[in-house]
Design a protein around this motif. Structure first.
Motif, mmCIF file in Angstrom:
data_model
loop_
_atom_site.group_PDB
_atom_site.id
_atom_site.type_symbol
_atom_site.label_atom_id
_atom_site.label_comp_id
_atom_site.label_asym_id
_atom_site.label_seq_id
_atom_site.Cartn_x
_atom_site.Cartn_y
_atom_site.Cartn_z
ATOM 1 N N LYS A 243 0.826 -1.214 0.000
ATOM 2 C CA LYS A 243 0.000 0.000 0.000
ATOM 3 C C LYS A 243 0.859 1.262 0.000
ATOM 4 O O LYS A 243 0.516 2.257 -0.640
ATOM 5 C CB LYS A 243 -0.942 -0.011 1.207
ATOM 6 N N ILE A 246 2.390 1.733 -3.547
ATOM 7 C CA ILE A 246 1.395 2.227 -4.501
ATOM 8 C C ILE A 246 1.187 3.734 -4.333
ATOM 9 O O ILE A 246 1.100 4.483 -5.315
ATOM 10 C CB ILE A 246 0.059 1.470 -4.320
ATOM 11 N N LYS A 252 -1.889 6.985 -5.432
ATOM 12 C CA LYS A 252 -3.221 6.487 -5.085
ATOM 13 C C LYS A 252 -3.184 5.810 -3.720
ATOM 14 O O LYS A 252 -2.133 5.336 -3.277
ATOM 15 C CB LYS A 252 -3.709 5.485 -6.137
ATOM 16 N N GLU A 253 -4.328 5.772 -3.071
ATOM 17 C CA GLU A 253 -4.420 5.147 -1.749
ATOM 18 C C GLU A 253 -5.359 3.951 -1.813
ATOM 19 O O GLU A 253 -6.515 4.073 -2.235
ATOM 20 C CB GLU A 253 -4.930 6.166 -0.720
ATOM 21 N N VAL A 254 -4.855 2.798 -1.408
ATOM 22 C CA VAL A 254 -5.682 1.602 -1.344
ATOM 23 C C VAL A 254 -6.664 1.772 -0.188
ATOM 24 O O VAL A 254 -6.262 2.097 0.927
ATOM 25 C CB VAL A 254 -4.820 0.343 -1.127
ATOM 26 N N GLY A 258 -9.005 -2.929 1.683
ATOM 27 C CA GLY A 258 -8.932 -3.217 0.257
ATOM 28 C C GLY A 258 -7.617 -3.854 -0.143
ATOM 29 O O GLY A 258 -6.713 -4.084 0.671
ATOM 30 N N PRO A 260 -4.563 -4.040 -3.580
ATOM 31 C CA PRO A 260 -4.024 -3.234 -4.680
ATOM 32 C C PRO A 260 -4.891 -3.246 -5.943
ATOM 33 O O PRO A 260 -4.980 -2.233 -6.645
ATOM 34 C CB PRO A 260 -2.656 -3.870 -4.938
ATOM 35 N N ASP A 262 -7.903 -2.959 -6.176
ATOM 36 C CA ASP A 262 -8.963 -1.958 -6.050
ATOM 37 C C ASP A 262 -8.567 -0.623 -6.678
ATOM 38 O O ASP A 262 -9.432 0.210 -6.967
ATOM 39 C CB ASP A 262 -9.341 -1.754 -4.578
ATOM 40 N N VAL A 263 -7.245 -0.407 -6.849
ATOM 41 C CA VAL A 263 -6.771 0.782 -7.562
ATOM 42 C C VAL A 263 -6.100 0.354 -8.871
ATOM 43 O O VAL A 263 -5.218 1.038 -9.393
ATOM 44 C CB VAL A 263 -5.816 1.636 -6.689
#
Length: 445
Positions: A243, A246, A252-254, A258, A260, A262-263
């Motif tokens: 997370k 990323i 982006k923030e998971v 959630g 990875p 998810d993004v």
């Protein structure tokens, strides 16, 4: 393309890196132990199912145990030899589990028989995932989650970006650093397999600034014909967590709870990627892995290619350790686990062995009350409240910790414990609390 990325996640810490003694040492082959001990439970999920018998002769690379369902992988023989017995073996957790005792032949070589190759050009994504499973590949960064299961894109989701994790932020460890410098062809071949398996449109190789040589070396191998780039990010712990990486690379923030995907991202460790690129073209299974052996208590520090199942005691005898050793960690000092039994074996998830002598182990035995200083809150990369969670753990309010304070988002990086002036073992509290929450949930299912 090589990019210097100044973006990073919030909070985090800067523990001493202690990588200088091994980051310049090339990978060396380790010898076979007189007896190799292979637990069948080496990954998250169901243990492998043994398919050989006592007294049977096996060859290096032969399958000893097959996968038992989707969330399982096979186990391959790290040496040619004879199966002496199938019995309980000790593990890092302290529990006994079923295992295989393999005695290598005195003349056993490093040669491996060819299997059924996975052709990159003709294989479907499903065939690549099956090939990864059949190779017995799990996350080599320490999590040991079956890689094929991680790469399986859920229905209704899609992957746009494949991130290759070359951060290796854990102090002392230089395994990934050496793999990036010595196995670039395997890494790029692994990326090609991974992009086809996930459908990713681009790949970003993330590397911390303390490995500039590896970043420049991999960037020099880029042809510009493939959507692959190298990004260098600031040095900070725990940047290697999925997370956090990323956030640093994609901005982006998971979401809480959630993944990875998810993004629209999939994150794979660089050593895992190299193994995919090394094994799949030959249809082989994983029998060995690169491990950093270091620490103040080690005489012959280095990065070694060690057969899976090699007893820890044999490893320490070969590299030499001080007589005054006090603690041995499997993994690094932040997220690794202190060893209670030297008769356990090297497993697929073992990324390092760090040995400390009595001079280095000087932690306070006294735990003081929380002084509400907020240091742990400032350190937590997920912006949790470790102070509040620690108090709730003492009162065994586990459900409240999970439901109101996002306990299950904690990935046990140890940053809170590292900065706590009261020496409160916060991460140990959270690890125990999470296990209790999981047990309660499983009973209610």
């Amino acid at each position: 393309m090589l990019t210097i990325n100044r973006h990073t996640f919030k909070h985090g810490i800067h523990p001493p890196e202690n990588k200088d003694e091994t980051n310049g040492l090339p990978i060396r082959q380790f010898s076979f132990a007189p007896l190799i001990i292979l637990p069948v439970a080496q990954h998250i999920g169901k243990p492998s199912k043994i398919i050989i018998r006592e007294g049977q002769e096996v060859v290096r690379g032969q399958k000893l145990a097959e996968s038992d369902g989707f969330l399982s992988v096979p186990l391959h023989s790290p040496a040619s030899g004879i199966i002496r017995k199938i019995a309980n073996v000790p593990t890092l957790s302290g529990k006994m589990t079923t295992g295989i005792y393999l005695e290598p032949f005195p003349s056993s070589t490093q040669e491996i028989l060819e299997g059924d190759p996975i052709d990159l050009e003709t294989a479907t994504p499903e065939e690549i995932l099956l090939g990864i499973q059949e190779a017995g590949i799990v996350g080599l960064g320490g999590a040991a989650f079956p890689t094929h299961a991680k790469l399986k894109i859920p229905e209704g989701k899609h992957c746009e970006t494949l991130i290759i994790n070359g951060i290796e932020c854990e102090p002392y460890l230089t395994t990934d650093h050496r793999v990036m410098l010595e196995q670039p062809d395997d890494i790029f071949m692994g990326i090609r397999y991974l992009m086809k398996a996930t459908g990713a449109k681009q790949t970003i190789i993330g590397i911390e600034a303390n490995k500039q040589d590896a970043a420049e070396f991999l960037a020099s191998k880029l042809t510009g014909k493939e959507p692959i780039s190298v990004q260098v990010v600031p040095v900070k712990y725990p940047q290697g967590a999925e997370k956090m990486l990323i956030t640093a690379l994609m901005g982006k923030e998971v979401p809480s709870g959630g993944l990875p995907i998810d993004v629209h991202a999939v994150v794979v460790n660089v050593a895992t990627t190299a193994e995919i690129g090394r094994l799949l073209p030959h249809g082989r299974g994983i029998q060995e892995r690169v491990i950093t052996i270091t620490g103040p208590g080690v005489k012959k520090k280095g990065n070694y290619l060690i057969p899976i199942g090699t007893p820890l005691r044999y490893v320490l005898e070969q590299v030499g350790v001080d007589e005054s050793i006090s603690e041995v960690y499997m993994g690094g000092p932040m997220m690794g686990v202190a060893v209670g039994n030297l008769d356990i074996s090297i497993v697929k998830g073992t990324s390092g062995i760090v040995v400390f002598n009595q001079k280095q182990v000087h932690r306070s035995a006294q735990v003081y009350p929380c002084i509400k200083c907020g240091a742990c809150v400032d350190a937590c990369p997920l912006s949790l409240n470790p102070s509040k969670l620690g108090i709730l753990a003492k009162f065994e309010s586990y459900d409240k910790m999970a439901e109101e304070y996002n306990l299950m988002d904690c990935f046990e990086c140890g940053s809170c414990s590292f900065v706590c002036p009261s020496h409160i073992p916060l991460v140990q509290y959270f690890r125990l609390s999470k296990s209790i929450v999981r047990k309660r949930k499983s009973k209610n299912v």
